[in-house]
Design a protein around this motif. Structure first.
Motif, PDB file in Angstrom:
ATOM      1  N   ASP A 222      10.789  -3.935  -0.513  1.00 51.52           N
ATOM      2  CA  ASP A 222       9.801  -3.130  -0.101  1.00 51.52           C
ATOM      3  C   ASP A 222       8.398  -3.270  -0.671  1.00 51.52           C
ATOM      4  N   MET A 223       8.166  -4.380  -1.285  1.00 54.02           N
ATOM      5  CA  MET A 223       6.803  -4.500  -2.030  1.00 54.02           C
ATOM      6  C   MET A 223       6.090  -6.145  -1.987  1.00 54.02           C
ATOM      7  N   TRP A 224       5.031  -6.200  -2.372  1.00 50.93           N
ATOM      8  CA  TRP A 224       4.176  -7.230  -2.242  1.00 50.93           C
ATOM      9  C   TRP A 224       3.159  -7.210  -3.361  1.00 50.93           C
ATOM     10  N   VAL A 225       2.970  -8.271  -4.218  1.00 51.30           N
ATOM     11  CA  VAL A 225       2.065  -7.976  -5.245  1.00 51.30           C
ATOM     12  C   VAL A 225       0.857  -9.030  -5.016  1.00 51.30           C
ATOM     13  N   ASP A 226      -0.351  -8.694  -5.121  1.00 47.73           N
ATOM     14  CA  ASP A 226      -1.582  -9.394  -5.354  1.00 47.73           C
ATOM     15  C   ASP A 226      -1.784  -9.489  -6.647  1.00 47.73           C
ATOM     16  N   GLY A 227      -1.110 -10.409  -7.312  1.00 45.65           N
ATOM     17  CA  GLY A 227      -1.464 -10.722  -8.853  1.00 45.65           C
ATOM     18  C   GLY A 227      -2.861 -10.771  -9.246  1.00 45.65           C
ATOM     19  N   ALA A 228      -3.558 -11.828  -8.296  1.00 49.50           N
ATOM     20  CA  ALA A 228      -5.077 -11.970  -8.687  1.00 49.50           C
ATOM     21  C   ALA A 228      -5.987 -10.813  -8.575  1.00 49.50           C
ATOM     22  N   GLY A 229      -5.615  -9.948  -7.533  1.00 47.14           N
ATOM     23  CA  GLY A 229      -6.311  -8.447  -7.449  1.00 47.14           C
ATOM     24  C   GLY A 229      -5.844  -7.460  -8.068  1.00 47.14           C
ATOM     25  N   SER A 230      -4.830  -7.626  -8.753  1.00 43.31           N
ATOM     26  CA  SER A 230      -3.957  -6.545  -9.773  1.00 43.31           C
ATOM     27  C   SER A 230      -3.635  -5.307  -8.603  1.00 43.31           C
ATOM     28  N   LYS A 231      -3.142  -5.863  -7.465  1.00 47.10           N
ATOM     29  CA  LYS A 231      -2.906  -4.817  -6.548  1.00 47.10           C
ATOM     30  C   LYS A 231      -1.199  -4.727  -6.248  1.00 47.10           C
ATOM     31  N   LEU A 232      -0.633  -3.581  -6.186  1.00 46.85           N
ATOM     32  CA  LEU A 232       0.810  -3.468  -5.664  1.00 46.85           C
ATOM     33  C   LEU A 232       0.808  -2.905  -4.458  1.00 46.85           C
ATOM     34  N   TYR A 233       1.492  -3.651  -3.425  1.00 43.34           N
ATOM     35  CA  TYR A 233       1.433  -3.025  -2.013  1.00 43.34           C
ATOM     36  C   TYR A 233       3.097  -2.623  -1.817  1.00 43.34           C
ATOM     37  N   PHE A 234       3.231  -1.709  -1.215  1.00 40.06           N
ATOM     38  CA  PHE A 234       4.791  -1.313  -0.995  1.00 40.06           C
ATOM     39  C   PHE A 234       4.641  -0.275   0.210  1.00 40.06           C
ATOM     40  N   VAL A 235       5.944  -0.510   0.918  1.00 38.62           N
ATOM     41  CA  VAL A 235       6.180   0.356   1.924  1.00 38.62           C
ATOM     42  C   VAL A 235       7.166   1.802   1.354  1.00 38.62           C
ATOM     43  N   TYR A 236       6.656   2.759   1.900  1.00 33.40           N
ATOM     44  CA  TYR A 236       7.568   3.967   1.426  1.00 33.40           C
ATOM     45  C   TYR A 236       7.525   4.960   2.785  1.00 33.40           C
ATOM     46  N   ASN A 237       8.594   5.947   3.103  1.00 33.77           N
ATOM     47  CA  ASN A 237       8.603   6.318   4.137  1.00 33.77           C
ATOM     48  C   ASN A 237       7.702   5.926   5.528  1.00 33.77           C
ATOM     49  N   GLY A 238       7.797   4.801   5.870  1.00 35.55           N
ATOM     50  CA  GLY A 238       7.221   4.108   6.784  1.00 35.55           C
ATOM     51  C   GLY A 238       5.604   4.085   6.759  1.00 35.55           C
ATOM     52  N   HIS A 239       5.166   4.178   5.548  1.00 37.05           N
ATOM     53  CA  HIS A 239       3.467   4.144   5.099  1.00 37.05           C
ATOM     54  C   HIS A 239       3.608   2.798   4.125  1.00 37.05           C
ATOM     55  N   LEU A 240       2.490   2.422   4.281  1.00 40.93           N
ATOM     56  CA  LEU A 240       1.980   1.028   3.436  1.00 40.93           C
ATOM     57  C   LEU A 240       1.002   1.684   2.474  1.00 40.93           C
ATOM     58  N   LEU A 241       1.586   1.564   1.108  1.00 40.22           N
ATOM     59  CA  LEU A 241       0.770   2.051   0.065  1.00 40.22           C
ATOM     60  C   LEU A 241       0.254   1.014  -0.761  1.00 40.22           C
ATOM     61  N   SER A 242      -0.789   1.366  -1.771  1.00 39.75           N
ATOM     62  CA  SER A 242      -1.100   0.259  -2.850  1.00 39.75           C
ATOM     63  C   SER A 242      -1.579   1.151  -4.021  1.00 39.75           C
ATOM     64  N   VAL A 243      -1.387   0.209  -5.026  1.00 38.47           N
ATOM     65  CA  VAL A 243      -1.590   0.824  -6.540  1.00 38.47           C
ATOM     66  C   VAL A 243      -2.170  -0.079  -7.315  1.00 38.47           C
ATOM     67  N   PRO A 244      -3.237   0.023  -8.068  1.00 40.20           N
ATOM     68  CA  PRO A 244      -3.857  -0.776  -8.976  1.00 40.20           C
ATOM     69  C   PRO A 244      -2.907  -0.811 -10.182  1.00 40.20           C
ATOM     70  N   PHE A 245      -2.732  -1.957 -10.585  1.00 36.93           N
ATOM     71  CA  PHE A 245      -2.233  -2.137 -12.095  1.00 36.93           C
ATOM     72  C   PHE A 245      -2.875  -3.062 -12.925  1.00 36.93           C
ATOM     73  N   ALA A 246      -2.803  -3.194 -14.360  1.00 35.99           N
ATOM     74  CA  ALA A 246      -3.052  -3.960 -15.259  1.00 35.99           C
ATOM     75  C   ALA A 246      -1.899  -5.089 -15.742  1.00 35.99           C
ATOM     76  N   ASP A 247      -2.270  -6.175 -15.618  1.00 37.79           N
ATOM     77  CA  ASP A 247      -1.258  -7.232 -15.932  1.00 37.79           C
ATOM     78  C   ASP A 247      -1.716  -7.758 -17.470  1.00 37.79           C
ATOM     79  N   PRO A 248      -1.441  -7.416 -18.607  1.00 39.88           N
ATOM     80  CA  PRO A 248      -1.747  -8.101 -19.717  1.00 39.88           C
ATOM     81  C   PRO A 248      -1.690  -9.632 -19.728  1.00 39.88           C
ATOM     82  N   PRO A 249      -2.607 -10.416 -20.377  1.00 34.92           N
ATOM     83  CA  PRO A 249      -2.678 -11.609 -20.549  1.00 34.92           C
ATOM     84  C   PRO A 249      -1.354 -12.365 -21.455  1.00 34.92           C
TER      85      PRO A 249
END
Length: 175
Positions: free
Chosen positions: A146-173
């Protein structure tokens, strides 16, 4: 035919069939081929009579499949061994493989905890069978399909209850 279901390996070069595993392996179902290990992941499945998440099409409750134990099958020898390590992301794969995280044998994965209604998202090493969580999302449960990650943009996209949502995250080096 009278023995019931069994696990069979087929040598494609000789077209010979070989029974694999113990006689009581009728509930072992192949789930994924793990190229990093050169083995198949098998899950011992049983049906749970409890309610499943409602089917959006008709709302009917049906028995859900649940996996209790997982094993590796070596296709060369037919040897079956118990898994050691985290395999839940591999079991989630249905209509697609896990999304690559950019390194060999490393994938993005989401591991839901439906009892606590939360999900951890992070990187999964399919060779070492290790999960490194990067973000925890409380009050929401979804899996890797239910998800797709934009690693370069540090964003997580996921589907929840029929909605496409996104959340920023930090990927430590990487160290």
């Amino acid at each position: 035919e009278n023995d019931g279901p069994s696990l069979i390996r087929i040598d494609l070069q000789t077209d010979r069939e070989y029974k694999s595993g113990p006689e009581e392996s009728s509930n072992l179902v192949p789930k994924a081929y793990i190229s990093a290990l050169g083995k198949f992941l098998l899950a011992e499945e049983y049906y749970d009579d409890g309610p499943e998440e409602p089917d959006e099409s008709d709302g009917a409750e049906t028995p859900s499949r649940a996996s209790s134990s997982c094993y590796f099958l070596d296709p060369e020898t037919g040897r079956i061994s118990t898994t050691m390590g985290e395999v839940r992301p591999l079991l989630q794969q249905t209509f697609r493989l896990l999304q690559s995280a950019g390194k060999a044998n490393e994938y993005w994965a989401a591991i839901p905890d439906r009892r606590r209604n939360e999900t951890e998202v992070g990187k999964y090493d399919a060779r070492l069978l290790r999960f490194k969580p990067l973000i925890r999302l409380p009050k929401i449960a979804f899996d890797s399909m239910d998800m797709w990650v934009d690693g370069a943009g540090s964003k997580l996209y996921f589907v929840y209850n029929g909605h496409l949502l996104s959340v920023p995250f930090a990927d430590p080096p990487h160290r």
